[in-house]
Design an enzyme around this catalytic site. Structure first.
Site, PDB file in Angstrom:
ATOM      1  N   GLY A  46       0.867  -1.177   0.000  1.00  0.00           N
ATOM      2  CA  GLY A  46       0.000   0.000   0.000  1.00  0.00           C
ATOM      3  C   GLY A  46       0.893   1.212   0.000  1.00  0.00           C
ATOM      4  N   GLU A  47       0.586   2.160   0.829  1.00  0.00           N
ATOM      5  CA  GLU A  47       1.409   3.367   0.932  1.00  0.00           C
ATOM      6  C   GLU A  47       1.970   3.405   2.350  1.00  0.00           C
ATOM      7  OE1 GLU A  47       2.138   5.043  -1.776  1.00  0.00           O
ATOM      8  OE2 GLU A  47       3.540   6.090  -0.457  1.00  0.00           O
ATOM      9  N   SER A  48       3.269   3.173   2.471  1.00  0.00           N
ATOM     10  CA  SER A  48       3.844   3.006   3.811  1.00  0.00           C
ATOM     11  C   SER A  48       3.661   4.246   4.681  1.00  0.00           C
ATOM     12  CB  SER A  48       5.316   2.622   3.719  1.00  0.00           C
ATOM     13  OG  SER A  48       6.044   3.583   2.996  1.00  0.00           O
ATOM     14  N   CYS A  77       6.153  -5.309   0.371  1.00  0.00           N
ATOM     15  CA  CYS A  77       6.273  -3.993  -0.247  1.00  0.00           C
ATOM     16  C   CYS A  77       6.192  -2.875   0.798  1.00  0.00           C
ATOM     17  CB  CYS A  77       5.264  -3.852  -1.374  1.00  0.00           C
ATOM     18  SG  CYS A  77       5.776  -2.646  -2.604  1.00  0.00           S
ATOM     19  N   ARG A 104      12.781   3.686  -0.941  1.00  0.00           N
ATOM     20  CA  ARG A 104      11.425   3.612  -1.485  1.00  0.00           C
ATOM     21  C   ARG A 104      11.422   3.944  -2.985  1.00  0.00           C
ATOM     22  NH1 ARG A 104       7.580   7.351   1.613  1.00  0.00           N
ATOM     23  NH2 ARG A 104       5.993   6.184   0.493  1.00  0.00           N
ATOM     24  N   ILE A 138       5.524  -3.413  -7.655  1.00  0.00           N
ATOM     25  CA  ILE A 138       4.686  -2.230  -7.909  1.00  0.00           C
ATOM     26  C   ILE A 138       5.234  -1.066  -7.082  1.00  0.00           C
ATOM     27  CG2 ILE A 138       2.355  -1.253  -7.857  1.00  0.00           C
ATOM     28  CD1 ILE A 138       1.283  -4.180  -7.793  1.00  0.00           C
ATOM     29  N   ARG A 139       5.827  -0.109  -7.739  1.00  0.00           N
ATOM     30  CA  ARG A 139       6.471   1.012  -7.024  1.00  0.00           C
ATOM     31  C   ARG A 139       7.223   0.492  -5.799  1.00  0.00           C
ATOM     32  NH1 ARG A 139       5.505   6.017  -7.818  1.00  0.00           N
ATOM     33  NH2 ARG A 139       5.201   6.638  -5.671  1.00  0.00           N
ATOM     34  N   HIS A 174       4.978  -8.503  -4.478  1.00  0.00           N
ATOM     35  CA  HIS A 174       3.613  -8.776  -4.000  1.00  0.00           C
ATOM     36  C   HIS A 174       3.194 -10.234  -4.202  1.00  0.00           C
ATOM     37  CE1 HIS A 174       2.129  -4.674  -3.115  1.00  0.00           C
ATOM     38  NE2 HIS A 174       3.039  -4.309  -4.018  1.00  0.00           N
ATOM     39  N   GLU A 176       1.011 -11.801  -2.759  1.00  0.00           N
ATOM     40  CA  GLU A 176      -0.438 -11.943  -2.575  1.00  0.00           C
ATOM     41  C   GLU A 176      -1.199 -11.713  -3.875  1.00  0.00           C
ATOM     42  OE1 GLU A 176       1.458  -9.541  -1.645  1.00  0.00           O
ATOM     43  OE2 GLU A 176       0.484  -7.577  -1.771  1.00  0.00           O
TER      44      GLU A 176
HETATM   45  N1  GLN Z   1       5.802   2.874  -2.838  1.00  0.00           N
HETATM   46  C1  GLN Z   1       5.086   2.383  -1.690  1.00  0.00           C
HETATM   47  C2  GLN Z   1       5.712   2.856  -0.391  1.00  0.00           C
HETATM   48  O1  GLN Z   1       6.881   3.141  -0.343  1.00  0.00           O
HETATM   49  C3  GLN Z   1       5.020   0.873  -1.666  1.00  0.00           C
HETATM   50  C4  GLN Z   1       4.249   0.367  -2.846  1.00  0.00           C
HETATM   51  C5  GLN Z   1       3.523  -0.913  -2.621  1.00  0.00           C
HETATM   52  O2  GLN Z   1       3.309  -1.351  -1.488  1.00  0.00           O
HETATM   53  N2  GLN Z   1       3.090  -1.504  -3.710  1.00  0.00           N
HETATM   54  O3  GLN Z   1       5.042   2.939   0.580  1.00  0.00           O
END
Ligand code: GLN
Length: 196
Positions: A46-48, A77, A104, A138-139, A174, A176
């Site tokens: 997600g978004e840490s 992630c 990140r 993913i990112r 990921h 999952e």
């Molecule tokens: N870029 C996100 C972060 O640093 C992580 C991306 C993800 O969990 N898919 O929080």
């Protein structure tokens, strides 16, 4: 045995599906009470920064620290970012549950998202079974350094992407979101052993 899935933000539902595939009982964790009912915890992607903010606001940070002393954790992630000892790009507070340094969003724009087939290390094969792993990034954060006690279970061209230290597992991709359940299986095995 009950697996907690931190459900403040991110793709926690995908982890719950993965656990269902393995007939494992799960619980969405939003409070210290939920955490107390869990034998292990998954920190999802997600978004840490958002998850961190929520954890602090909801008073979950300290219960999580206490939990991590004795119970297994799997961070994927953003979850791996939260677990790291040090976070850069930008610098961000983290819990230090595993001795890794992560940067990140380190794979750059073109590689914002990619799927790679990776050959796991022997240690992974012995515990999880043979065959390449389909790793969806993913990112993703990149693991820039690991401590001496950290074991690499999967690497991508020399860069660790799935690592273990004691009861902690961190994965920068990921698992999952693909159908290979070996990573969740390996985590369940740890939880089983820890709660036996
Ligand atoms: N870029 C996100 C972060 O640093 C992580 C991306 C993800 O969990 N898919 O929080």
């Amino acid at each position: 045995m009950r697996i907690g899935v931190l459900a403040l933000q991110g793709d926690f539902a995908a982890h719950e599906r993965a656990l269902r595939d393995l007939d494992a009982e799960s619980i969405e964790v939003r409070t210290a009470d939920d955490l107390a009912k869990s034998d292990g915890l998954i920190l999802p992607g997600g978004e840490s920064s958002t998850i961190l903010k929520q954890l602090l606001e909801d008073g979950l940070a300290d219960p999580l620290r206490i939990f991590a002393r004795t119970k297994p954790l799997l961070g994927t992630c953003a979850g791996a970012v939260l677990m790291a000892r040090r976070v850069t790009n930008p610098t961000q507070e983290s819990f230090g549950f595993i001795d890794i340094e992560v940067e990140r969003n380190a794979y750059g724009r073109q590689a914002d998202s990619s799927i790679r087939r990776l050959a796991p290390e022997n240690e992974f094969v012995e515990r999880g079974g043979p065959g390449t792993v389909e790793a969806m990034f993913i990112r993703a954060p990149m693991i820039r350094a690991i401590g001496n006690d950290v074991v690499t279970l999967i690497a991508d061209d020399g860069v660790p992407v799935f690592v273990e230290q004691g009861a902690a597992l961190a994965c920068t991709f990921h698992p999952e979101l693909t159908s290979d359940r070996r990573i969740h299986q390996l985590f369940l095995e740890k939880v089983r052993k820890a709660s036996a």
